[in-house]
Structures are given as structure tokens and as C-alpha cells.
Design a protein around this motif. Sequence first.
Motif, PDB file in Angstrom:
ATOM      1  N   VAL A  88       0.845  -1.202   0.000  1.00  0.00           N
ATOM      2  CA  VAL A  88       0.000   0.000   0.000  1.00  0.00           C
ATOM      3  C   VAL A  88       0.875   1.243   0.000  1.00  0.00           C
ATOM      4  O   VAL A  88       0.668   2.163  -0.806  1.00  0.00           O
ATOM      5  CB  VAL A  88      -0.972   0.000   1.206  1.00  0.00           C
ATOM      6  CG1 VAL A  88      -1.613   1.370   1.407  1.00  0.00           C
ATOM      7  CG2 VAL A  88      -2.045  -1.069   1.024  1.00  0.00           C
ATOM      8  N   SER A  89       1.863   1.284   0.875  1.00  0.00           N
ATOM      9  CA  SER A  89       2.734   2.449   0.971  1.00  0.00           C
ATOM     10  C   SER A  89       3.436   2.732  -0.348  1.00  0.00           C
ATOM     11  O   SER A  89       3.464   3.878  -0.819  1.00  0.00           O
ATOM     12  CB  SER A  89       3.761   2.239   2.086  1.00  0.00           C
ATOM     13  OG  SER A  89       4.567   3.377   2.225  1.00  0.00           O
ATOM     14  N   ALA A  90       3.996   1.712  -0.978  1.00  0.00           N
ATOM     15  CA  ALA A  90       4.706   1.903  -2.247  1.00  0.00           C
ATOM     16  C   ALA A  90       3.752   2.381  -3.340  1.00  0.00           C
ATOM     17  O   ALA A  90       4.105   3.269  -4.125  1.00  0.00           O
ATOM     18  CB  ALA A  90       5.396   0.610  -2.669  1.00  0.00           C
ATOM     19  N   LEU A  91       2.559   1.820  -3.404  1.00  0.00           N
ATOM     20  CA  LEU A  91       1.608   2.224  -4.438  1.00  0.00           C
ATOM     21  C   LEU A  91       1.086   3.637  -4.198  1.00  0.00           C
ATOM     22  O   LEU A  91       0.945   4.420  -5.145  1.00  0.00           O
ATOM     23  CB  LEU A  91       0.463   1.220  -4.530  1.00  0.00           C
ATOM     24  CG  LEU A  91       0.844  -0.144  -5.101  1.00  0.00           C
ATOM     25  CD1 LEU A  91      -0.311  -1.133  -4.949  1.00  0.00           C
ATOM     26  CD2 LEU A  91       1.293  -0.034  -6.551  1.00  0.00           C
ATOM     27  N   VAL A  92       0.807   3.981  -2.952  1.00  0.00           N
ATOM     28  CA  VAL A  92       0.338   5.329  -2.637  1.00  0.00           C
ATOM     29  C   VAL A  92       1.371   6.361  -3.086  1.00  0.00           C
ATOM     30  O   VAL A  92       1.022   7.395  -3.665  1.00  0.00           O
ATOM     31  CB  VAL A  92       0.050   5.478  -1.123  1.00  0.00           C
ATOM     32  CG1 VAL A  92      -0.030   6.937  -0.707  1.00  0.00           C
ATOM     33  CG2 VAL A  92      -1.226   4.745  -0.746  1.00  0.00           C
ATOM     34  N   HIS A  93       2.645   6.055  -2.832  1.00  0.00           N
ATOM     35  CA  HIS A  93       3.695   7.015  -3.160  1.00  0.00           C
ATOM     36  C   HIS A  93       4.168   6.913  -4.606  1.00  0.00           C
ATOM     37  O   HIS A  93       4.906   7.778  -5.071  1.00  0.00           O
ATOM     38  CB  HIS A  93       4.858   6.865  -2.177  1.00  0.00           C
ATOM     39  CG  HIS A  93       4.451   7.224  -0.791  1.00  0.00           C
ATOM     40  ND1 HIS A  93       4.048   6.285   0.138  1.00  0.00           N
ATOM     41  CD2 HIS A  93       4.309   8.420  -0.187  1.00  0.00           C
ATOM     42  CE1 HIS A  93       3.705   6.885   1.258  1.00  0.00           C
ATOM     43  NE2 HIS A  93       3.847   8.182   1.089  1.00  0.00           N
ATOM     44  N   GLY A  94       3.728   5.883  -5.326  1.00  0.00           N
ATOM     45  CA  GLY A  94       4.178   5.702  -6.698  1.00  0.00           C
ATOM     46  C   GLY A  94       3.121   5.931  -7.754  1.00  0.00           C
ATOM     47  O   GLY A  94       3.433   5.957  -8.939  1.00  0.00           O
ATOM     48  N   LEU A  95       1.869   6.080  -7.351  1.00  0.00           N
ATOM     49  CA  LEU A  95       0.773   6.265  -8.296  1.00  0.00           C
ATOM     50  C   LEU A  95      -0.011   7.524  -7.945  1.00  0.00           C
ATOM     51  O   LEU A  95       0.011   7.971  -6.801  1.00  0.00           O
ATOM     52  CB  LEU A  95      -0.190   5.067  -8.261  1.00  0.00           C
ATOM     53  CG  LEU A  95       0.367   3.699  -8.621  1.00  0.00           C
ATOM     54  CD1 LEU A  95      -0.694   2.624  -8.405  1.00  0.00           C
ATOM     55  CD2 LEU A  95       0.876   3.685 -10.054  1.00  0.00           C
ATOM     56  N   ASP A 115      -0.711   5.259   6.055  1.00  0.00           N
ATOM     57  CA  ASP A 115       0.250   5.226   4.947  1.00  0.00           C
ATOM     58  C   ASP A 115      -0.313   5.811   3.656  1.00  0.00           C
ATOM     59  O   ASP A 115       0.346   5.773   2.625  1.00  0.00           O
ATOM     60  CB  ASP A 115       0.743   3.800   4.712  1.00  0.00           C
ATOM     61  CG  ASP A 115       1.911   3.440   5.614  1.00  0.00           C
ATOM     62  OD1 ASP A 115       2.248   4.239   6.514  1.00  0.00           O
ATOM     63  OD2 ASP A 115       2.498   2.370   5.401  1.00  0.00           O
ATOM     64  N   GLY A 116      -1.545   6.318   3.695  1.00  0.00           N
ATOM     65  CA  GLY A 116      -2.080   7.040   2.553  1.00  0.00           C
ATOM     66  C   GLY A 116      -3.193   6.368   1.775  1.00  0.00           C
ATOM     67  O   GLY A 116      -3.658   6.915   0.765  1.00  0.00           O
ATOM     68  N   ALA A 117      -3.649   5.181   2.193  1.00  0.00           N
ATOM     69  CA  ALA A 117      -4.784   4.555   1.507  1.00  0.00           C
ATOM     70  C   ALA A 117      -5.977   5.509   1.545  1.00  0.00           C
ATOM     71  O   ALA A 117      -6.167   6.255   2.512  1.00  0.00           O
ATOM     72  CB  ALA A 117      -5.148   3.223   2.147  1.00  0.00           C
TER      73      ALA A 117
END
Length: 183
Positions: A88-95, A115-117
Motif C-alpha cells: 500500500v505504501s509503495a503504491l500510494v507514493h508511486g501512483l 500510509d495514505g490509503a
Amino acid sequence: TGAPASRVWRCGSYELPLGSPLVMGIVNVTPDSFSDGGQWLDPLAAVEHGRVLASAGARIIDVGGESTRPGSEEVTVAEELARVVPVVSALVHGLDIPVSVDTRHAEVAAACLRDGASILNDVSGFRDPAMVSVAAASDAGVVVMHMLGEPKTMQTEPEYDSVVADVRGYLARQAAMLEGAGV
């Protein structure tokens, strides 16, 4: 008179137009998913899969760390956290699209929101008051699902008077309950 205002779904900092269907890309970070056979258990593979889904047109990426296939065993909250939070963290910060967490557990939902979801997707339909509290304390969008029992037992002699009417009624009651709780 002008055209009617387009309805939107507010999910954290995102506003999703509801004038046409939205595609949700699914990333199951489980070894026993019935839809993908555990292909995305590795966090790096899961993140890459989420990116591929987004580039293919998914408007939301949904990350789940507990299989809800019929007959599946429950995983611990610690295991679910270990599976989903890095993805989730990587996707939030990468998309630049909303990331959803598919969970029945308030602790997992809260960690992913931190984490930004932007969306909480609860297969149990927000039956747990702690999940309702997490949703009400956030500006996340919610997805209310319907399931009889738990994943392990949901296919053991499910009974409905009228499946469509029963599910519709359940979802309407849960939506009203969530609205009453401040969601």
C-alpha cells in the motif's frame, strides 16, 4: 436549466466521477488467492502488478492480504499487516490514483490509512464496530460488501428468503448505519 451536476465519490484527497463505471485493479498479496493463485505474494511483484494495472486503466488499486475464498483460514493481524502495508505504501507514493485496502480488521485499515490509503473495502460489510470507528474518523471512501458468516464458513448452507432482496436490504442498512456513524 443546465445539465445535472456530476456525482462524485470522495475518497481522501481524490474525487472519482460516478458518471461511468470505475475499474478497480486487484492486488492479492496472499499465497492462496482463488483469483490469481498467489502470484503477487512477493511485495515487489505486487507493487509492479499494481503499476501495470494502473497503466492499463484501473482507476483504483485494491490491495488485500487475507484470502476470502470460500473455506480459507483467517490470518493474524500481524501477518496481514506485514503483507499489505509495504505494498500500500509503495503504491500510494508511486501512483496518482486512489489505493484501497481490502480488510476486515480495524488495525490493518488504520495502518493503511496512515500510509495514505484512500478507500476501505470491507468484505464483512463493516460488521465490526472498530472498523466503523476507523472509517468514521477518516475521510476515506468505503466499499461495503456482503458475506454470510466468515470466509471459512460462508458457503456452508447459506440461506436467503430472496437473495437479491436480502442482500439489497443488508447493504442499505449498513450504508445507513455508516452514515449515522459519521461516514
